[in-house]
Design an enzyme around this catalytic site. Sequence first.
Site, PDB file in Angstrom:
ATOM      1  N   GLN A 126      10.252  -9.855   3.028  1.00 54.07           N
ATOM      2  CA  GLN A 126       9.990  -9.543   4.434  1.00 54.07           C
ATOM      3  C   GLN A 126       8.724 -10.235   4.918  1.00 54.07           C
ATOM      4  O   GLN A 126       7.647 -10.013   4.366  1.00 54.07           O
ATOM      5  CB  GLN A 126       9.848  -8.025   4.600  1.00 54.07           C
ATOM      6  N   GLY A 127       8.844 -11.055   5.940  1.00 54.66           N
ATOM      7  CA  GLY A 127       7.701 -11.767   6.488  1.00 54.66           C
ATOM      8  C   GLY A 127       7.288 -11.218   7.838  1.00 54.66           C
ATOM      9  O   GLY A 127       7.546 -11.843   8.875  1.00 54.66           O
ATOM     10  N   GLU A 244      14.059   1.298   7.999  1.00 52.70           N
ATOM     11  CA  GLU A 244      13.140   1.355   6.866  1.00 52.70           C
ATOM     12  C   GLU A 244      12.436   2.704   6.797  1.00 52.70           C
ATOM     13  O   GLU A 244      12.244   3.258   5.710  1.00 52.70           O
ATOM     14  CB  GLU A 244      12.108   0.233   6.989  1.00 52.70           C
ATOM     15  N   ASN A 385       1.047   5.576   9.420  1.00 50.11           N
ATOM     16  CA  ASN A 385       1.311   6.928   9.917  1.00 50.11           C
ATOM     17  C   ASN A 385       0.670   7.179  11.276  1.00 50.11           C
ATOM     18  O   ASN A 385       1.192   7.949  12.093  1.00 50.11           O
ATOM     19  CB  ASN A 385       0.818   7.960   8.898  1.00 50.11           C
TER      20      ASN A 385
END
Length: 399
Positions: A126-127, A244, A385
């Site tokens: 993942q970039g 995700e 978060n």
Amino acid sequence: MDLRFTDKELAFRDEVRAFFKQALPPQIRNRITSGHHPTKDDLVTWQRILNAKGWAVPHWPAEWGGTDWTPVEQYIFQEEMQLAPAPQPLPFGVNMVAPVIYTFGSEAQKRRFLPRIANIDDWWCQGFSEPGAGSDLASLKTRAERQGDCFVVNGQKTWTTLAQHADWIFCLVRTDPAAKKQMGISFLLIDMKTPGVTVCPIQTIDGGHEVNEVFFDDVRVPVENLVGEENRGWDYAKFLLGNERVGIARVGVSKERIRRIKQLAAVEMSGGRPLIEDRRFREKLAAVEIELKALEITQMRVVAAEGRRERGKPDPASSVLKIKGSELQQATTELLMDVIGPYAMPYDPHSEEGSNEPPVGPDWAAMIAPNYFNTRKVSIYGGSNEIQKNIIAKAVLGL
């Protein structure tokens, strides 16, 4: 709302549980149970076992290898995999880029990439994050300039997990620097073997090599590797991150860790009484179990509502799961640190010249402190978060 499993769902759970017990290679199970990370070969072996069964990508559309399971069956499958414990199929391919491709990609991209992702013939990374563009991802500076039938990419990505193994990287790149920062971003698929791509390791606080920096120097990417529309990549990224964040809750992982905590806390350490007999420790353990049960019920409510959600639109409730799930993963590793006590201290067997003493503590304690340090990151990746609280305030509470 009745959150109890039906008889059919309980039978499905038994089938999945029996398959994991029979099909998961013992050496992979033992590695994960002992707290070690699965190797690349472990991940490839297990995902191909699942793919042969038809279970590697159950949440995909049936035409591309999905199972047509209900959302509840999907949830049961994921939890049983985590409880086995078994490795998850490589998430960067199966859970992140693949849903973007089958939702927004071209038919040619679907035919080219999806079967190979399911069988892990291609390893993806993942970039997204960059120096100065982590939680504020829209500030990314990696540029992609259109030159004929190619984009020429220049820039840098960081914290790129397992890029040292990767064949492909999915990237957010800036294609319109004059546009509002969220509006000028595109979603590109880049072959890691392309000239100009350089991967440099970053050693993490636990001593491991899990993340990397990736540099792009005049990397030429065919226009056919653009997913969806140019300058719409921010929308696709929000969709990906929503998927995700649901996975980051990892209720089954925390359940399995609590099982291990109880098992290890019942062992007498250094001639003393077992830690499980300590009232204060039992109170801390019970508090975490109560929070985990509340998270599990919340996730079940999200799962129950999944069928009513518009396809391609992220569920803001995933931010709730992400926050609490990451906090509980950290809390369970803290309890494991309580279990091993002084054996959590770093120890160098060669600190004194000529020393050949073995490391202090039982073998099973070796990975607990490194895992504690590694788990500090889960409240950051997938969107920190703090960012998730902003999403909840706007999208859930309407503030």
